[in-house]
Design an enzyme around this catalytic site. Structure first.
Site, PDB file in Angstrom:
ATOM      1  N   LEU A 125       5.657  37.805 -22.111  1.00 19.53           N
ATOM      2  CA  LEU A 125       6.328  36.247 -21.549  1.00 19.53           C
ATOM      3  C   LEU A 125       5.764  36.141 -20.338  1.00 19.53           C
ATOM      4  O   LEU A 125       5.190  34.882 -20.206  1.00 19.53           O
ATOM      5  CB  LEU A 125       7.944  36.501 -21.659  1.00 19.53           C
ATOM      6  CG  LEU A 125       8.679  35.292 -20.969  1.00 19.53           C
ATOM      7  CD1 LEU A 125       8.536  33.727 -21.490  1.00 19.53           C
ATOM      8  CD2 LEU A 125      10.005  35.649 -20.759  1.00 19.53           C
ATOM      9  N   THR A 126       6.048  36.966 -19.319  1.00 17.19           N
ATOM     10  CA  THR A 126       5.460  36.809 -18.066  1.00 17.19           C
ATOM     11  C   THR A 126       4.124  36.609 -17.789  1.00 17.19           C
ATOM     12  O   THR A 126       3.156  37.406 -18.292  1.00 17.19           O
ATOM     13  CB  THR A 126       6.118  38.016 -17.226  1.00 17.19           C
ATOM     14  OG1 THR A 126       7.474  38.040 -17.203  1.00 17.19           O
ATOM     15  CG2 THR A 126       5.680  38.042 -15.666  1.00 17.19           C
ATOM     16  N   ILE A 157       3.098  43.713 -18.279  1.00 19.48           N
ATOM     17  CA  ILE A 157       3.505  43.989 -19.819  1.00 19.48           C
ATOM     18  C   ILE A 157       3.777  45.473 -19.805  1.00 19.48           C
ATOM     19  O   ILE A 157       2.769  46.266 -19.842  1.00 19.48           O
ATOM     20  CB  ILE A 157       2.484  43.496 -20.764  1.00 19.48           C
ATOM     21  CG1 ILE A 157       2.112  42.022 -20.345  1.00 19.48           C
ATOM     22  CG2 ILE A 157       2.751  43.909 -22.075  1.00 19.48           C
ATOM     23  CD1 ILE A 157       3.432  40.987 -20.423  1.00 19.48           C
ATOM     24  N   GLY A 340      18.375  65.108   4.725  1.00 16.60           N
ATOM     25  CA  GLY A 340      16.848  65.105   4.920  1.00 16.60           C
ATOM     26  C   GLY A 340      16.196  65.497   3.480  1.00 16.60           C
ATOM     27  O   GLY A 340      15.148  64.853   3.295  1.00 16.60           O
ATOM     28  N   GLU A 363      13.485  42.076 -16.632  1.00 15.92           N
ATOM     29  CA  GLU A 363      14.111  41.412 -17.330  1.00 15.92           C
ATOM     30  C   GLU A 363      15.068  40.354 -16.877  1.00 15.92           C
ATOM     31  O   GLU A 363      16.242  40.089 -17.451  1.00 15.92           O
ATOM     32  CB  GLU A 363      15.091  42.357 -18.533  1.00 15.92           C
ATOM     33  CG  GLU A 363      14.235  43.300 -19.033  1.00 15.92           C
ATOM     34  CD  GLU A 363      13.730  43.169 -20.254  1.00 15.92           C
ATOM     35  OE1 GLU A 363      12.706  43.965 -20.704  1.00 15.92           O
ATOM     36  OE2 GLU A 363      14.506  42.412 -21.282  1.00 15.92           O
TER      37      GLU A 363
HETATM   38  N1  COS Z   1      19.347  31.390 -26.081  1.00 12.71           N
HETATM   39  C1  COS Z   1      18.847  30.521 -26.634  1.00 12.71           C
HETATM   40  N2  COS Z   1      18.498  29.259 -26.097  1.00 12.71           N
HETATM   41  C2  COS Z   1      18.416  29.059 -24.759  1.00 12.71           C
HETATM   42  C3  COS Z   1      19.094  30.025 -24.054  1.00 12.71           C
HETATM   43  C4  COS Z   1      19.582  31.334 -24.637  1.00 12.71           C
HETATM   44  N3  COS Z   1      20.066  32.147 -24.127  1.00 12.71           N
HETATM   45  N4  COS Z   1      19.439  29.661 -22.862  1.00 12.71           N
HETATM   46  C5  COS Z   1      18.704  28.483 -22.644  1.00 12.71           C
HETATM   47  N5  COS Z   1      18.151  28.098 -24.174  1.00 12.71           N
HETATM   48  C6  COS Z   1      17.589  26.921 -24.625  1.00 12.71           C
HETATM   49  C7  COS Z   1      18.173  25.642 -23.886  1.00 12.71           C
HETATM   50  O1  COS Z   1      19.110  25.226 -24.605  1.00 12.71           O
HETATM   51  C8  COS Z   1      17.201  24.652 -23.892  1.00 12.71           C
HETATM   52  O2  COS Z   1      16.949  24.085 -25.073  1.00 12.71           O
HETATM   53  P1  COS Z   1      16.996  22.397 -24.972  1.00 12.71           P
HETATM   54  O3  COS Z   1      16.076  21.961 -24.103  1.00 12.71           O
HETATM   55  O4  COS Z   1      16.772  22.269 -26.806  1.00 12.71           O
HETATM   56  O5  COS Z   1      18.470  22.240 -24.899  1.00 12.71           O
HETATM   57  C9  COS Z   1      15.866  25.679 -23.594  1.00 12.71           C
HETATM   58  O6  COS Z   1      16.338  26.726 -24.019  1.00 12.71           O
HETATM   59  C10 COS Z   1      15.607  25.613 -22.146  1.00 12.71           C
HETATM   60  O7  COS Z   1      16.663  26.113 -21.389  1.00 12.71           O
HETATM   61  P2  COS Z   1      16.900  26.010 -19.743  1.00 12.71           P
HETATM   62  O8  COS Z   1      16.651  24.496 -19.374  1.00 12.71           O
HETATM   63  O9  COS Z   1      18.165  26.644 -19.205  1.00 12.71           O
HETATM   64  O10 COS Z   1      15.627  26.789 -19.263  1.00 12.71           O
HETATM   65  P3  COS Z   1      15.000  26.983 -17.994  1.00 12.71           P
HETATM   66  O11 COS Z   1      13.585  26.652 -17.550  1.00 12.71           O
HETATM   67  O12 COS Z   1      15.937  26.298 -16.709  1.00 12.71           O
HETATM   68  O13 COS Z   1      15.092  28.492 -17.620  1.00 12.71           O
HETATM   69  C11 COS Z   1      16.040  30.627 -17.073  1.00 12.71           C
HETATM   70  C12 COS Z   1      16.415  29.243 -17.799  1.00 12.71           C
HETATM   71  C13 COS Z   1      15.964  30.695 -15.503  1.00 12.71           C
HETATM   72  C14 COS Z   1      17.419  31.392 -17.223  1.00 12.71           C
HETATM   73  C15 COS Z   1      14.999  31.461 -17.646  1.00 12.71           C
HETATM   74  O14 COS Z   1      13.856  30.836 -17.438  1.00 12.71           O
HETATM   75  C16 COS Z   1      14.880  32.847 -17.500  1.00 12.71           C
HETATM   76  O15 COS Z   1      15.737  33.555 -17.899  1.00 12.71           O
HETATM   77  N6  COS Z   1      13.946  33.206 -16.750  1.00 12.71           N
HETATM   78  C17 COS Z   1      13.991  34.658 -16.386  1.00 12.71           C
HETATM   79  C18 COS Z   1      12.913  35.166 -17.166  1.00 12.71           C
HETATM   80  C19 COS Z   1      13.009  36.653 -17.389  1.00 12.71           C
HETATM   81  O16 COS Z   1      14.018  37.254 -17.450  1.00 12.71           O
HETATM   82  N7  COS Z   1      11.766  37.322 -17.290  1.00 12.71           N
HETATM   83  C20 COS Z   1      11.569  38.665 -17.430  1.00 12.71           C
HETATM   84  C21 COS Z   1      10.396  39.070 -17.935  1.00 12.71           C
HETATM   85  S1  COS Z   1      10.664  39.558 -19.434  1.00 12.71           S
HETATM   86  S2  COS Z   1      10.361  41.426 -19.158  1.00 12.71           S
END
Ligand code: COS
Length: 385
Positions: A125-126, A157, A340, A363
């Site tokens: 993802l990242t 990754i 220490g 995560e």
């Molecule tokens: N499960 C399913 N769908 C979800 C959801 C969930 N938990 N959370 C949000 N969604 C849906 C929303 O409903 C929205 O859909 P619609 O546009 O159709 O309504 C869509 O996904 C986007 O959601 P949102 O607007 O909340 O997204 P953001 O871009 O604001 O991101 C965060 C939200 C910041 C919470 C998210 O990007 C995140 O978790 N980032 C961190 C990523 C991460 O953990 N990375 C670690 C690396 S992986 S090892």
């Protein structure tokens, strides 16, 4: 309310504890020094059913419940957190989304290999410029007739270079935002997937982490995971699940730190008695024990919530946030008890101190967990208004 583990959960806990003591403990410090990935241990974990724990038996998995999986992660992390993260990644960000969002053919094709350990899994993802803001990813996919083609860069990754199947997120067109994102099951065993050298990390040394370049990577037409344009939901739904594994890892590291501190405080004499005979140290240990129990209870509650209908984003985020912050506090306190000696590589606590640090980062950082929780609260406030 019954907090007792059932027979199967107790059996898993005992089996993984003795596997970790017999097979992980002897080489853990050495692997921390060399950074060598323990292929043999992963083969053994595959044979024991630890790499497809909640994959149903019909797809070659162990068919266990979520709590059994979390107990296993905790026990592995208590002894070697590097092994625990590799194991939790293949289970929770590869097997889980295939099981949850995959077609019957995808489940039959990929899960038996993953669950047996013949193939290790991961998640892409990242990206270098898309961390917490995961939706801003730039890796592109295009339709090339009888297959998909992916181009871009993926960062941090886990299992890169040792894993074969990765759930990979890419966009058809970045301007489409989250609606442009789709998920794919990517076979890394091809020329279009180029794994960089392993990252030189602070801790979790024998867990493999690397940048991956996708240069014309091919994905079969039937390996899109979930519907086109719904990949971000696959990603966030997966993270709701996988964050529980990181919370379990944090609890396991904290438990190990408490045990190290307890052992040291019982043996080390100062001012004419063991450290534990001094109230300043004994109370510190009592606080650590209490915090670990609180995190474990929050985690078990989140595991229960994950089995209920509807989303469990808030419960997972709470467990991950609290457990990882708690573990950093507890390991820091345990190191302080060592004085220490805690600063010396000769003592296990020094490795735990480095290994635990990332649990508030990967995560989803603690800040992202707070975002998820506060958005859920805002929604709740909307229903109260
Ligand atoms: N499960 C399913 N769908 C979800 C959801 C969930 N938990 N959370 C949000 N969604 C849906 C929303 O409903 C929205 O859909 P619609 O546009 O159709 O309504 C869509 O996904 C986007 O959601 P949102 O607007 O909340 O997204 P953001 O871009 O604001 O991101 C965060 C939200 C910041 C919470 C998210 O990007 C995140 O978790 N980032 C961190 C990523 C991460 O953990 N990375 C670690 C690396 S992986 S090892």
């Amino acid at each position: 309310m019954d907090f007792a583990l059932d027979d199967q959960q107790r059996m898993v806990q005992e089996m993984v504890r003795s596997f970790a003591e017999d097979r992980l403990r002897p080489g853990a410090a050495e692997r921390d020094r060399t950074g060598e990935f323990p292929h043999e241990i992963f083969e053994e974990m595959g044979e024991l059913g630890l790499l497809g724990m909640f994959v149903p038996e019909e797809y070659g998995g162990a068919g266990m419940d979520l709590l059994s999986y979390l107990l296993a992660v905790e026990e592995l992390a208590r002894v070697d957190a590097s092994v625990a993260v590799g194991m939790s990644v293949t289970n929770s960000v590869c097997c889980y989304p295939i099981l949850t969002f995959g077609t019957e053919e995808q489940k039959r094709r990929y899960l038996p290999e993953l669950a047996s350990g013949r193939a290790i899994g991961g998640f892409m993802l990242t990206e270098p410029h898309a961390g917490s803001d995961a939706a801003s990813l730039k890796t592109r996919y295009r339709d090339a007739g009888d297959h998909w083609v992916l181009d871009g860069s993926k960062a941090w990754i886990t299992n890169a270079g040792v894993g074969r199947y990765f759930v990979c997120l890419a966009t058809r067109e970045p301007e489409l935002g989250v609606r442009g994102i789709s998920a794919f099951i990517l076979d890394a065993d091809q020329d279009g997937v180029i794994v960089d050298r392993p990252e030189a990390k602070m801790g979790l040394k024998s867990s493999r982490t690397a940048m991956v370049t996708l240069d014309g990577a091919r994905v079969p037409k039937d390996a899109m995971l979930g519907e086109e344009g719904r990949g971000f939901r696959v990603a966030l739904g997966t993270l709701d699940h996988s964050r529980l594994g990181i919370a379990a890892q944090a609890v396991g590291i904290a438990q190990a730190a408490l045990e190290e501190a307890l052992r040291y405080a019982s043996e080390r004499q100062q001012f004419g008695r063991p450290l534990i005979g001094h109230q300043a140290i004994a109370f510190r240990l009592a606080e650590m024990d209490t915090e670990i129990a609180a995190a474990r209870a929050l985690l078990w509650h989140a595991a229960w919530a994950a089995g209920q209908p509807g989303r469990h984003s808030r419960e997972s985020a709470r467990a991950k946030l609290y457990a990882s912050e708690m573990a950093n506090r507890v390991v820091g306190q345990a190191l302080q008890v060592h004085g220490g000696y805690g600063y010396s590589r000769e003592y296990t606590i020094e490795r735990l101190y480095r290994d635990v640090r990332v649990t508030t980062i990967y995560e989803g950082t603690s800040e992202v967990q707070k975002l998820v929780i506060s958005r859920a609260l805002a929604e709740l406030a909307g229903t109260l208004a």
